[in-house]
Structure formats: structure tokens, C-alpha cells
Design a protein around this motif. Structure first.
Motif, PDB file in Angstrom:
ATOM      1  N   HIS A 128      10.522  35.962 -20.747  1.00 45.49           N
ATOM      2  CA  HIS A 128       9.856  34.851 -20.078  1.00 45.49           C
ATOM      3  C   HIS A 128       9.009  35.381 -18.933  1.00 45.49           C
ATOM      4  O   HIS A 128       9.230  36.487 -18.423  1.00 45.49           O
ATOM      5  CB  HIS A 128      10.892  33.860 -19.543  1.00 45.49           C
ATOM      6  N   THR A 129       8.016  34.632 -18.530  1.00 44.85           N
ATOM      7  CA  THR A 129       7.155  35.019 -17.417  1.00 44.85           C
ATOM      8  C   THR A 129       7.109  33.878 -16.409  1.00 44.85           C
ATOM      9  O   THR A 129       7.232  32.706 -16.765  1.00 44.85           O
ATOM     10  CB  THR A 129       5.725  35.314 -17.897  1.00 44.85           C
ATOM     11  N   GLY A 130       6.917  34.232 -15.139  1.00 50.07           N
ATOM     12  CA  GLY A 130       6.774  33.219 -14.096  1.00 50.07           C
ATOM     13  C   GLY A 130       7.947  32.262 -14.058  1.00 50.07           C
ATOM     14  O   GLY A 130       9.106  32.662 -13.991  1.00 50.07           O
ATOM     15  N   ASP A 131       7.590  30.961 -14.117  1.00 51.31           N
ATOM     16  CA  ASP A 131       8.625  29.939 -14.045  1.00 51.31           C
ATOM     17  C   ASP A 131       9.054  29.463 -15.436  1.00 51.31           C
ATOM     18  O   ASP A 131       9.600  28.380 -15.599  1.00 51.31           O
ATOM     19  CB  ASP A 131       8.163  28.751 -13.200  1.00 51.31           C
ATOM     20  N   GLY A 132       8.798  30.280 -16.456  1.00 51.17           N
ATOM     21  CA  GLY A 132       9.154  29.908 -17.820  1.00 51.17           C
ATOM     22  C   GLY A 132      10.661  29.860 -18.040  1.00 51.17           C
ATOM     23  O   GLY A 132      11.443  30.479 -17.305  1.00 51.17           O
ATOM     24  N   TRP A 133      11.056  29.116 -19.049  1.00 53.73           N
ATOM     25  CA  TRP A 133      12.459  28.962 -19.429  1.00 53.73           C
ATOM     26  C   TRP A 133      12.704  29.624 -20.779  1.00 53.73           C
ATOM     27  O   TRP A 133      11.783  29.760 -21.587  1.00 53.73           O
ATOM     28  CB  TRP A 133      12.818  27.489 -19.547  1.00 53.73           C
ATOM     29  N   ASP A 177      25.575  31.106 -19.316  1.00 57.72           N
ATOM     30  CA  ASP A 177      25.536  32.098 -18.233  1.00 57.72           C
ATOM     31  C   ASP A 177      25.801  33.498 -18.757  1.00 57.72           C
ATOM     32  O   ASP A 177      25.396  34.496 -18.133  1.00 57.72           O
ATOM     33  CB  ASP A 177      26.571  31.750 -17.153  1.00 57.72           C
ATOM     34  N   GLN A 178      26.480  33.606 -19.899  1.00 59.88           N
ATOM     35  CA  GLN A 178      26.718  34.929 -20.499  1.00 59.88           C
ATOM     36  C   GLN A 178      25.414  35.538 -21.017  1.00 59.88           C
ATOM     37  O   GLN A 178      25.316  36.752 -21.179  1.00 59.88           O
ATOM     38  CB  GLN A 178      27.717  34.814 -21.649  1.00 59.88           C
ATOM     39  N   VAL A 179      24.433  34.696 -21.272  1.00 56.87           N
ATOM     40  CA  VAL A 179      23.115  35.194 -21.704  1.00 56.87           C
ATOM     41  C   VAL A 179      22.291  35.600 -20.496  1.00 56.87           C
ATOM     42  O   VAL A 179      21.690  36.671 -20.470  1.00 56.87           O
ATOM     43  CB  VAL A 179      22.371  34.112 -22.518  1.00 56.87           C
ATOM     44  N   SER A 180      22.257  34.742 -19.473  1.00 59.24           N
ATOM     45  CA  SER A 180      21.552  35.068 -18.234  1.00 59.24           C
ATOM     46  C   SER A 180      21.962  34.116 -17.126  1.00 59.24           C
ATOM     47  O   SER A 180      22.145  32.917 -17.355  1.00 59.24           O
ATOM     48  CB  SER A 180      20.037  34.989 -18.427  1.00 59.24           C
ATOM     49  N   THR A 181      22.086  34.673 -15.933  1.00 59.91           N
ATOM     50  CA  THR A 181      22.296  33.836 -14.742  1.00 59.91           C
ATOM     51  C   THR A 181      21.028  33.790 -13.905  1.00 59.91           C
ATOM     52  O   THR A 181      20.989  33.108 -12.878  1.00 59.91           O
ATOM     53  CB  THR A 181      23.448  34.389 -13.881  1.00 59.91           C
ATOM     54  N   GLN A 182      19.982  34.500 -14.342  1.00 63.98           N
ATOM     55  CA  GLN A 182      18.728  34.579 -13.582  1.00 63.98           C
ATOM     56  C   GLN A 182      17.609  33.753 -14.220  1.00 63.98           C
ATOM     57  O   GLN A 182      16.752  33.213 -13.519  1.00 63.98           O
ATOM     58  CB  GLN A 182      18.265  36.042 -13.481  1.00 63.98           C
ATOM     59  N   VAL A 183      17.617  33.644 -15.543  1.00 65.77           N
ATOM     60  CA  VAL A 183      16.587  32.904 -16.271  1.00 65.77           C
ATOM     61  C   VAL A 183      17.134  31.512 -16.608  1.00 65.77           C
ATOM     62  O   VAL A 183      18.238  31.408 -17.156  1.00 65.77           O
ATOM     63  CB  VAL A 183      16.213  33.627 -17.584  1.00 65.77           C
ATOM     64  N   TYR A 211      13.622  18.340 -19.411  1.00 69.99           N
ATOM     65  CA  TYR A 211      12.341  18.607 -20.058  1.00 69.99           C
ATOM     66  C   TYR A 211      11.192  18.608 -19.048  1.00 69.99           C
ATOM     67  O   TYR A 211      10.244  19.391 -19.159  1.00 69.99           O
ATOM     68  CB  TYR A 211      12.079  17.569 -21.146  1.00 69.99           C
ATOM     69  N   ASP A 212      11.294  17.725 -18.034  1.00 72.82           N
ATOM     70  CA  ASP A 212      10.231  17.654 -17.029  1.00 72.82           C
ATOM     71  C   ASP A 212      10.149  18.933 -16.195  1.00 72.82           C
ATOM     72  O   ASP A 212       9.095  19.242 -15.621  1.00 72.82           O
ATOM     73  CB  ASP A 212      10.464  16.452 -16.101  1.00 72.82           C
ATOM     74  N   ALA A 213      11.265  19.653 -16.091  1.00 81.00           N
ATOM     75  CA  ALA A 213      11.290  20.883 -15.288  1.00 81.00           C
ATOM     76  C   ALA A 213      10.693  22.073 -16.026  1.00 81.00           C
ATOM     77  O   ALA A 213      10.329  23.076 -15.407  1.00 81.00           O
ATOM     78  CB  ALA A 213      12.730  21.196 -14.874  1.00 81.00           C
ATOM     79  N   ILE A 214      10.601  21.969 -17.344  1.00 87.00           N
ATOM     80  CA  ILE A 214      10.031  23.059 -18.141  1.00 87.00           C
ATOM     81  C   ILE A 214       8.511  22.961 -18.083  1.00 87.00           C
ATOM     82  O   ILE A 214       7.955  21.873 -18.277  1.00 87.00           O
ATOM     83  CB  ILE A 214      10.540  22.977 -19.597  1.00 87.00           C
ATOM     84  N   PRO A 215       7.800  24.060 -17.805  1.00 88.84           N
ATOM     85  CA  PRO A 215       6.340  24.008 -17.671  1.00 88.84           C
ATOM     86  C   PRO A 215       5.661  23.331 -18.865  1.00 88.84           C
ATOM     87  O   PRO A 215       6.016  23.567 -20.018  1.00 88.84           O
ATOM     88  CB  PRO A 215       5.946  25.487 -17.572  1.00 88.84           C
TER      89      PRO A 215
END
Length: 539
Positions: free
Chosen positions: A104-109, A133-139, A195-199
Motif C-alpha cells: 500500500h502507499t500513502g493512506d491506502g488500505w 492484527d496478525q497480518v499488520s498492526t501498521q497498515v 468505506y468512507d475512510a478508504i480513499p
């Protein structure tokens, strides 16, 4: 455009017996009949193209009468969880692999769709925030259930959303809580802020999604799509979606005819849409405005379909109604009074009660003879409701492919009494109701031959369980008609498409085998050889 004559085939024109040949000119059928007649027709002009069908089967192009074309295109660029849902562990691996391959790049999910906890072999529950969270806690991660009525996010996403134990529960939805803490699960209307939070994509990205979806649809023989697109990206104005379709039409890149099931959730937005000239039927043969589309309740798999009694396997809930009766009444009433068709998603029987009430009220206030208001899905039903649907001359948008999964759990969810009167589309047909068919893609793949097999066998595809209510089985002809003629009726276009006969739009599909001759448990194996829209080959 020169005339093309197709001969030496098995041609289903919309009636039996089968014909052998047909001809196309200027994007429309100009003849259907015997090979002998067709070859004589070809001799009348030096410009005629002759095509030997080599005994293959041809019918009108398939019409998926309820799906989400833009959502399908969007899904094609996300993690494909449907193929990795045999275990929670495998689903998580799929998300990891997708993130590694598409960082992902920037604010992508990181987004995926298609999981179904009923298929998990390692746990007997839905995934939660801690699993992701086992996949990512940052993305931030969003994984949508196959039905589209439930999703789960990780802790990073909850942080971005600002969802806490004190968050207010929304009308028509639910934020999952466990031990007083958000568990990462969101149901129905509660999903909107996620959904609204996803670019939001731009118009060119939207066009790319439409291109990808159309290519996939054509591969299944689909030439017409009745599609609900405005709800995919709530922050994306409907004007942008319409512009994307129209620009693709202008450049000849729109290879599926679109009837837009226009999804709105409040009266002011619907009024703005209608006042801008968007009423049922406005548009062209390639992009036309369809009905007001509303989402009345959730889905059985997520136990959010709104039932008239508690779930048999979850007595603490009856599901979730997305709209109040008052809101549904005013929106359906406005649409009906302004010449718009309406199509409302109703899976649970309590939701269907509300929809039928809204239609009755609207038609009492503004009677219309040929309204073709419809019920999308029409799954959990009671005999009194089936009678009303027939009496009111409603259209039903069925999804026979749903039987592949739902047979496993319908009686467990709703109990035997309701299960015995549900998915009764053949009964409706016998009572004169027009029943079209579709996939609700991306809930299911737009695999028409798989849908036809489910309609005919009333069995599952994976493990041949069934038949469920075998008296509700379609004949092969009825199943084909549900994806062609009846689909055209759902969009007021039965005089334009759905049959191979002179004057109709030359949308057709060539199949490797004749479905009338194939063993019914092998219908889904019939391969699509070629797909044509307006006489032009698109697959």
C-alpha cells in the motif's frame, strides 16, 4: 456494417424447437430460421460474412439482473478471499501475500473480500480485529464477508475510525462488541464509515474497474448487467459514475449494456437525482437509468436478514432492518409518483413485509399499471407474501446460485417452517410473476451456467447436497429464460433484447454444448466459446 450470417448451429431463439441459423446487420438480428434459408439470404449480397457454427449452441446474451459491476471491478484489484476461505489461517495468508505483492502507499488500505466463516475448518467463528492484527498492526485492513453485509477491520483501522467502547450504535447496523470492547466487526449501515475512510478513486480509476468487470462478465457470456453502483464509494458522486460509463460508451469500450439500479438512502438525494432528469428509462441502449434501489436488510450468512421471528440458531436476534417503515414508504412513494421503478433488497420475511407495505401504499396513492416494482433476492418468504407478490404484479430478481451455499444453512438459520416456503421462485413463476436471475456479484461470481445448474438441480455445486424443495426446480428452458427474456422484462426491454429474432439487439453467446442435451449436474461445465454485443465479438 456488413451482414453476417451464422448457420449450422443449434439456436435457441427464446422458443422451442431450436433453429439452425440467424443473421445480423447493423447491430441487430435480421433473420432466424433454417441453415438453408440463411444460405439463400447470404447469396443475395457479395458483402455477407458467412460463419459456420459447427453445431454449437447459441442463445441471446446473458442478462445478470442484479449485481454490482463497479464493486466487482473494485474487488478484482483487491485480495481475493473467496478462493482462500477454507480456513481463517489461509485467509490471513492471502491478505499477507497480497500486501507483499501490492504494497500500500500513502493512506491506502489493505482490502480483501470473500471470506465466509461457515467454511473455516480451524475455527467456528467470524474473524476479528486481533486476527487481522496478525497480518499488520501498521497498515489499516478491511476484509469484507462474501455477502457484503459484514466486514472486519484491524486495530489500526479502528484507531483511524475513532471507534471505541463508547461509540454510538447506528440505525440499521451494528458495531461488533466483545467484553465491552470493539471486536472489529461491522454490520450493514455500520460499515459506511469504514468505506468512507478508504480513499475514493478518481474517474479514470473507476473506468479501469468498469473495463475489468466488463471483460470478466463477457467471459461468462454476460452482455447486460442490471447493476447497483452508487453505493460502492459513498463519497464518490453519482455524476462521476455516470460520466465514466458514458465516456466508455463513447469510445466503444463499454462491452456490457448497463441498467443502473440507482441506490439512494435518503429522500433529498433521490430528489436531486430525479430532478436532474434521471428517471427510469433515461439513457441509451448501453447505459440507462433503472429503478430506485434500496437495501432493506442484511443477509442470512451474517444473521442480519430481518426475520419475523428470532433466528433458530441465534434466538437473541431477528436481524437488522436497514430502514424504518416511514423512510421506506416515503422513498418508494416518491419514486413511484415520479415515474420511477423501484427495486428493494429483501432477504428476510419481516423485511419483505415492509417492502410490500411500501409498494401497496405507493400504488394506492399513485396507481400505475406497468410499474414493474421488484423484490431483489426474495428468499425467506411466507405463502401470504407470495400471493401478494403475484397480485401486485411485482418483478422478482432471484439468484439461483445462492442455493449453492444457502442449502447448507437455511433451515438452521430460519427453522423448518420458514425454510419450507422459501426460495420458492418456481411457485411465483407459476402464479404469473416475472422472475429474472442474477448473481449479486461480487457476492458470487457471475457464472451464469453455474446459476442455471443450481436453478435446475436445486443442489449445491461443491458437494451435490440436495435437492432442496425439488418441486421448485426450473426446467432448462425456464433457467435460460430467467437469464435472458425475464431479465429484459426487469428493465422494460423485452422488445429490444432477450431473444434471437428480427429487430432485437444482436447480443448473443455461443456455447460449446447444447444445455438441453447435457446431464443437468454438468450444466456448469459448458464452456462459453464467444460473446457478442451488438453483433461485435467481445470475447
Amino acid at each position: 456494417m456488413k451482414k453476417s450470417v451464422y448457420y449450422n448451429g443449434k439456436v435457441y431463439t427464446g422458443a422451442l424447437p431450436l433453429e439452425e441459423a440467424f443473421a445480423v446487420e447493423d447491430g441487430r438480428f435480421v433473420f432466424a430460421g433454417s441453415s438453408e434459408e440463411a444460405l439463400k439470404l447470404a447469396e443475395q449480397s457479395d458483402e455477407t460474412e458467412l460463419v459456420d457454427l459447427n453445431g454449437r449452441f447459441v442463445c441471446s446474451g446473458f442478462n445478470d439482473s442484479h449485481m454490482h459491476l463497479l464493486s466487482f471491478g473494485n474487488m478484482l484489484r483487491t485480495a481475493q478471499l473467496a478462493a482462500r476461505t477454507e480456513s481463517l489461517a489461509d485467509m490471513l495468508d492471502c491478505l499477507r501475500e497480497f500486501e507483499n505483492a501490492h504494497p500500500h502507499t500513502g493512506d491506502g488500505w489493505l482490502v480483501g473480500r470473500g471470506w465466509n466463516q461457515d467454511y473455516f475448518s480451524d475455527v467456528q467463528r467470524m474473524p476479528n480485529r486481533y486476527d487481522l492484527d496478525q497480518v499488520s498492526t501498521q497498515v489499516p485492513i478491511c476484509a469484507v464477508r462474501a455477502c457484503g453485509h459484514c466486514l472486519v477491520v484491524n486495530s489500526k483501522a479502528l484507531e483511524i475510525l475513532g471507534v471505541t467502547a463508547d461509540s454510538t450504535q447506528p440505525d440499521g447496523g451494528r458495531i461488533g462488541m466483545e467484553d465491552g470492547v470493539p471486536d472489529g466487526r461491522f454490520y450493514d449501515n455500520a460499515m459506511d464509515p469504514v468505506y468512507d475512510a478508504i480513499p475514493v478513486p478518481g474517474k479514470e480509476e473507476v473506468k479501469d474497474m468498469i473495463r475489468a468487470a466488463c471483460k470478466a462478465l463477457n467471459s461468462y457470456g454476460v452482455t447486460s448487467s442490471q447493476t447497483d453502483d452508487y453505493c460502492v464509494f459513498r463519497k464518490l458522486p453519482w455524476q462521476v459514475v455516470n460520466e465514466a460509463y458514458r465516456e466508455l460508451e463513447e469510445t466503444g469500450e463499454l462491452t456490457v449494456r448497463v441498467y443502473e439500479q440507482s441506490n439512494f438512502t435518503d429522500l433529498p438525494s433521490l430528489k436531486e437525482f430525479v430532478e436532474a432528469g434521471n428517471v427510469t428509462g433515461a439513457g441509451t441502449d448501453y447505459f440507462r437509468i433503472g429503478p430506485l434501489k434500496m437495501l432493506g436488510d442484511g443477509a442470512l450468512g451474517a444473521r442480519t436478514a430481518f426475520l419475523s421471528r428470532p433466528y433458530a440458531d441465534a434466538p437473541d436476534t431477528c436481524g437488522i432492518p436497514v430502514f424504518s417503515q416511514e423512510t421506506m414508504d416515503e422513498m418508494v412513494g416518491y419514486a413511484n409518483a415520479h415515474g420511477m421503478q423501484a427495486a428493494v433488497h429483501a432477504i428476510g420475511d419481516a423485511c419483505l413485509d415492509r417492502v410490500l407495505h411500501a409498494y401497496e401504499k405507493a400504488l394506492e396513492e399513485h396507481p400505475r399499471e406497468d410499474h414493474r416494482h421488484g423484490i431483489v433476492h426474495c428468499q425467506i418468504t411466507r405463502p401470504d407474501q407470495l400471493k401478494k407478490i403475484s397480485e401486485m404484479k411485482l418483478h422478482v430478481y432471484a439468484q439461483s446460485i445462492f442455493l449453492d451455499y444457502d442449502i447448507h444453512m437455511v433451515e438452521k438459520r430460519v427453522g423448518k417452517e420458514l425454510a419450507d416456503t422459501s426460495y420458492t421462485w418456481k411457485t411465483l413463476m407459476k402464479d404469473g410473476v416475472s422472475v429474472s436471475n442474477g448473481s449479486d456479484c461480487p457476492v458470487e461470481l457471475p457464472d451464469v451456467m453455474a446459476g442455471i445448474q443450481c436453478a435446475v438441480t436445486r443442489k449445491t455445486l461443491r458437494d451435490n447436497i440436495g435437492p432442496y424443495l425439488p418441486e421448485e426446480s426450473f426446467t432448462v428452458q425456464e433457467a435460460l429464460d430467467s437469464f435472458t427474456i425475464r431479465g429484459a422484462e426487469g428493465s422494460f426491454e423485452e422488445n429490444q433484447k432477450g431473444r434471437i429474432q428480427p429487430g432485437m439487439l444482436a447480443d448473443f453467446v455461443i456455447l460449446e454444448q447444447n444445455p438441453f442435451d447435457v446431464e443437468k449436474e454438468k450444466l456448469r461445465e459448458i464452456r462459453v466459446v464467444a460473446t457478442y454485443v451488438g453483433g461485435r465479438k467481445v470475447k
